[in-house]
Design an enzyme around this catalytic site. Structure first.
Site, PDB file in Angstrom:
ATOM      1  N   GLU A 169       0.819  -1.210   0.000  1.00  0.00           N
ATOM      2  CA  GLU A 169       0.000   0.000   0.000  1.00  0.00           C
ATOM      3  C   GLU A 169       0.855   1.262   0.000  1.00  0.00           C
ATOM      4  O   GLU A 169       0.498   2.262  -0.622  1.00  0.00           O
ATOM      5  CB  GLU A 169      -0.937  -0.003   1.211  1.00  0.00           C
ATOM      6  CG  GLU A 169      -2.027  -1.049   1.170  1.00  0.00           C
ATOM      7  CD  GLU A 169      -1.546  -2.439   1.581  1.00  0.00           C
ATOM      8  OE1 GLU A 169      -2.294  -3.410   1.409  1.00  0.00           O
ATOM      9  OE2 GLU A 169      -0.394  -2.555   2.094  1.00  0.00           O
ATOM     10  N   ARG A 181       9.527 -12.126   0.551  1.00  0.00           N
ATOM     11  CA  ARG A 181       8.554 -11.073   0.845  1.00  0.00           C
ATOM     12  C   ARG A 181       8.741 -10.519   2.255  1.00  0.00           C
ATOM     13  O   ARG A 181       8.603  -9.322   2.481  1.00  0.00           O
ATOM     14  CB  ARG A 181       7.131 -11.634   0.689  1.00  0.00           C
ATOM     15  CG  ARG A 181       6.015 -10.645   1.023  1.00  0.00           C
ATOM     16  CD  ARG A 181       6.010  -9.479   0.062  1.00  0.00           C
ATOM     17  NE  ARG A 181       4.877  -8.598   0.290  1.00  0.00           N
ATOM     18  CZ  ARG A 181       4.655  -7.476  -0.381  1.00  0.00           C
ATOM     19  NH1 ARG A 181       5.490  -7.116  -1.331  1.00  0.00           N
ATOM     20  NH2 ARG A 181       3.612  -6.723  -0.130  1.00  0.00           N
ATOM     21  N   GLY A 234      12.950  -2.168   0.734  1.00  0.00           N
ATOM     22  CA  GLY A 234      12.990  -0.928  -0.029  1.00  0.00           C
ATOM     23  C   GLY A 234      13.961  -0.901  -1.194  1.00  0.00           C
ATOM     24  O   GLY A 234      14.162   0.163  -1.790  1.00  0.00           O
TER      25      GLY A 234
END
Length: 431
Positions: free
Chosen positions: A65, A275, A319
């Site tokens: 998100e 993940r 990131g």
């Protein structure tokens, strides 16, 4: 008993278990628990930053998100330069990515959905508008926002086909919450139909498109790739296969594919990005057990010789996936060989590299359909097809170029969602 009263009682009863869960996650990951923020307390320096300022508050649950919100946050910064931007998240990894992006003036954790925590934070922030990314429907939070006459917008809204029956079964619970939104911007016509069936107000619900299509896109230049490969100590002559966002049960399959590919391509390097970084030890043990040399990303600077062919670069940081896609020749997007719903195909597409993904893309059906329609990637049924597709791409530079270019065209043709979301926000703020 009124359902909202029952919800509040059940939330209070569940609070001790939530506290234990967050405490355990914080301890196990070596991170601060930030219980103060989860109970609505802002540090004094944060309060000073917002004092007397107009604020737009955007909430994004986790990494996915936050990434989807990037173009909207940039749009908000340009459209409302006089406003402070507050970004709230739920997960630690979401916060890490948000802090690296530096797209908001202040980043905090979203409060527990209990009355005193929600009220404390709303009173401290006093936002002029609140934007909720995708499908975060919190009864107490939305009630308190409505009671304060704060415009509440759902952005990039989606209801997956898999979760729709569950929402529909509890429409009596969700309908009053959805009615509190001033505007609901849905990704697709299917998402709009589903949320209307659950009880969203038809007059305030629209298809605005997917914000994920508005990510910056450009082919990777030779200079950019060279600089990135130097950063990650990867030589120019290596072919790089980036495996992004894998889940349990998937790593075994992609590593088996890598072992087979090494029999055909002797200048191949695998970049593996689980993940969830907390799975690093588990995945590292798996790689070592297969006899493959493995290096953690966090230890890369300690390696004087750099990455070499046949190695696995195991990414234990957050990131960096977009940079890793940019330096790669080929990408596989995880969460799709196992039934977890898949992940965003547009990230590698935005860097002009070909994409392979598995059959389980339930959470990204629209993006999957467009990817296939544009010829921007290949969907495989299982491990053997993944091997075949990867071998074809690695053996054929022309094919990689064509499919990568198709991904850039997809993004070029599908943008505009940010402007439509900003128009909805402007409309509800003017009411």
């Amino acid at each position: 008993m009124n359902w909202s009263i029952l919800y509040r009682l059940l939330t209070l009863l569940a609070l001790p278990f939530a506290l234990l869960y967050h405490w355990y996650r914080s301890i196990s990951r070596g991170r601060k628990s930030a219980f103060g923020e989860r109970f609505g307390f802002l540090p004094s320096h944060s309060q000073q930053l917002l004092a007397g300022q107009s604020v737009i508050w955007l909430h994004a649950v986790s990494v996915g998100e936050v990434i989807a919100a990037r173009p909207l946050l940039k749009g908000l910064r340009q459209r409302y330069p006089q406003f402070r931007l507050l970004l709230s998240v739920t997960t630690e990894t979401g916060r890490s990515v948000a802090e690296q992006d530096q797209l908001a003036d202040l980043i905090t954790y979203f409060p527990f959905d209990i009355h005193f925590a929600v009220c404390r934070l709303l009173d401290a922030v006093n936002p002029q508008a609140i934007i909720i990314m995708e499908t975060e429907i919190w009864p107490v939070f939305t009630h308190e926002a409505q009671r304060r006459d704060i415009p509440l917008v759902l952005a990039n809204g989606r209801i997956s086909a898999r979760s729709f029956p569950r929402y529909l079964r509890f429409d009596w619970f969700f309908k009053p919450v959805l009615q509190r939104f001033s505007g609901l911007g849905m990704q697709s016509t299917a998402d709009l139909e589903r949320i209307l069936a659950i009880g969203a107000p038809q007059s305030r619900s629209k298809v605005l498109g997917n914000l994920k299509y508005d990510i910056p896109f450009s082919p990777v230049t030779g200079d950019e790739r060279r600089q990135l490969r130097q950063k990650y100590q990867i030589s120019a002559d290596l072919a790089v296969f980036c495996i992004g966002s894998t889940h349990p049960g998937e790593d075994e399959q992609v590593l088996a594919v890598y072992q087979e590919l090494l029999k055909q391509f002797d200048h191949l390097l695998l970049v593996l990005v689980p993940r969830h970084p907390e799975r690093t030890v588990e995945v590292e043990t798996l790689i070592s057990g297969l006899g493959l040399p493995v290096l953690r990303r966090s230890a890369l600077e300690q390696l004087s010789s750099g990455c070499h062919a046949g190695m696995v670069l195991l990414v234990d940081t957050v990131g960096e996936l977009m940079q890793l896609y940019a330096l790669s020749d080929l990408a596989y997007v995880g969460g799709s060989l196992v039934p977890t719903g898949g992940h965003n195909l547009l990230e590698p597409a935005s860097r002009g590299i070909p994409i392979i993904f598995g059959p389980h893309m339930d959470n990204f059906q629209e993006i999957t359909a467009l990817t296939l329609e544009y010829g921007a990637g290949v969907q495989v049924a299982g491990q053997q097809e993944l091997l075949d597709a990867a071998a074809d791409f690695l053996a054929t530079p022309e094919l990689r170029h064509v499919v990568g270019s198709n991904g850039l065209k997809l993004l070029r043709d599908s943008g505009g969602a940010v402007e439509r979301h900003l128009a909805m926000l402007e409309e509800v703020m003017a009411q």
